[in-house]
Design an enzyme around this catalytic site. Structure first.
Site, short mmCIF file in Angstrom:
data_model
loop_
_atom_site.label_atom_id
_atom_site.label_comp_id
_atom_site.label_asym_id
_atom_site.label_seq_id
_atom_site.Cartn_x
_atom_site.Cartn_y
_atom_site.Cartn_z
N ARG A 103 0.84 -1.19 0.00
CA ARG A 103 0.00 0.00 0.00
C ARG A 103 0.88 1.25 0.00
O ARG A 103 2.11 1.17 0.15
CB ARG A 103 -0.93 0.02 1.21
CG ARG A 103 -0.23 0.12 2.55
CD ARG A 103 -1.22 0.19 3.69
NE ARG A 103 -0.56 0.51 4.96
CZ ARG A 103 -1.21 0.87 6.06
NH1 ARG A 103 -2.54 0.97 6.06
NH2 ARG A 103 -0.55 1.14 7.17
N TYR B 268 11.46 6.58 15.24
CA TYR B 268 11.32 6.41 13.79
C TYR B 268 12.33 7.28 13.04
O TYR B 268 13.03 6.83 12.12
CB TYR B 268 9.90 6.76 13.39
CG TYR B 268 9.62 6.74 11.91
CD1 TYR B 268 9.54 5.54 11.21
CD2 TYR B 268 9.41 7.92 11.20
CE1 TYR B 268 9.26 5.52 9.86
CE2 TYR B 268 9.12 7.92 9.86
CZ TYR B 268 9.04 6.70 9.18
OH TYR B 268 8.78 6.68 7.83
N ALA C 290 15.87 5.90 13.31
CA ALA C 290 16.09 4.72 12.46
C ALA C 290 16.22 5.11 11.00
O ALA C 290 17.08 4.58 10.27
CB ALA C 290 14.93 3.74 12.65
#
Length: 259
Positions: free
Chosen positions: A25, A158, A161
């Site tokens: 998606r 997030y 990373a």
């Protein structure tokens, strides 16, 4: 609104074997479709397929957040394609913690690193012998995030990373350049995808503003479409970018403070 000026060249990626993670998606699905439109053979993976999953690709259900999951997918992808010419490390996700950095549990830091960073390191390592066998002209494109450029407390795990992913890509580009293998990074800004929309809604609710306010500051006047990112990826993976490696292409409508 995204405007398509020309139809993709259906032979641009003919005979190219492409692996895309997180392709069910959003940005991943748009990338998969762009390579299919260019004539490539594509294998993709995600934890589950969705209605957005492009029908022309080979979908292998899996979880690349663990080393075992990466190795299983790499083996299945090579069995399906017989080799690989292009790797797109797109898998990524995280949960916003409105309490800030101190409210992010240790296990979510680990989860963020495993999915958003180490999945790319592990998959590229597993496929590197096949990529070397494909020879000069093969490519790796890593999908980072604007959160790596302007990290905020609720998504610090997030952003960290994804910043690590960009640094890894730069180092890998230098190492693989003598073999003619190019490594680049794409850093999207505010793109309308199901996952990003859910995160923005959480932040909008906490701020007491409508969802549209979270993307109102884009200088080009609209949030991104997944196809905006897919076009950038297609360019970097193509021979049109044959003298581009180690680069980080920001696709953000002018919003992020980069030089």
């Amino acid at each position: 609104m995204f405007r398509t000026s020309t139809a993709p060249d259906p032979s641009e990626f003919a005979r190219k074997r492409v692996v895309v993670t997180g392709g069910s998606r959003g940005i991943g699905a748009a990338i998969v479709q762009r390579f299919l439109d260019g004539g490539a053979s594509v294998v993709t993976t995600a934890r589950t397929a969705t209605d957005e999953s492009p029908a022309g690709a080979t979908f292998i259900q899996g979880d690349v957040s663990s080393n075992d999951g990466v190795q299983a997918f790499a083996t299945a992808a090579l069995d399906s394609l017989g080799g690989v010419d292009v790797i797109i490390n797109n898998a990524g996700a995280a949960r916003a913690h409105l309490g800030g950095i101190g409210s992010i549990p240790d296990e979510e830091w680990i989860d963020a690193l495993n999915l958003n960073y180490l999945s790319a390191v592990r998959l590229t390592g597993a496929l590197l012998p096949a990529l070397r066998a494909a020879g000069a002209g093969s490519a790796v494109v890593n999908i980072s995030s604007g959160a790596a450029v302007t990290p905020q407390g609720p998504m610090a795990h997030y952003g960290a990373a994804k910043a690590a992913l960009a640094a890894y890509g730069k180092a890998l580009a230098s190492e693989l350049a003598p073999a003619g293998i190019r490594v680049t990074t794409v850093t999207p800004g505010n793109v309308l995808t199901p996952g990003a929309d859910a995160l923005r809604q959480t932040i909008a609710d906490a701020m007491g503003v409508p969802l549209e306010a979270t993307t109102a500051g884009v200088p080009l006047g609209r949030p991104g479409d997944p196809r905006d990112v897919a076009e950038a990826v297609a360019y970097l993976a193509s021979d049109r970018a044959q003298w581009v490696t180690g680069a980080n292409l920001v696709v953000d409508g002018g919003e992020l403070p980069t030089f």
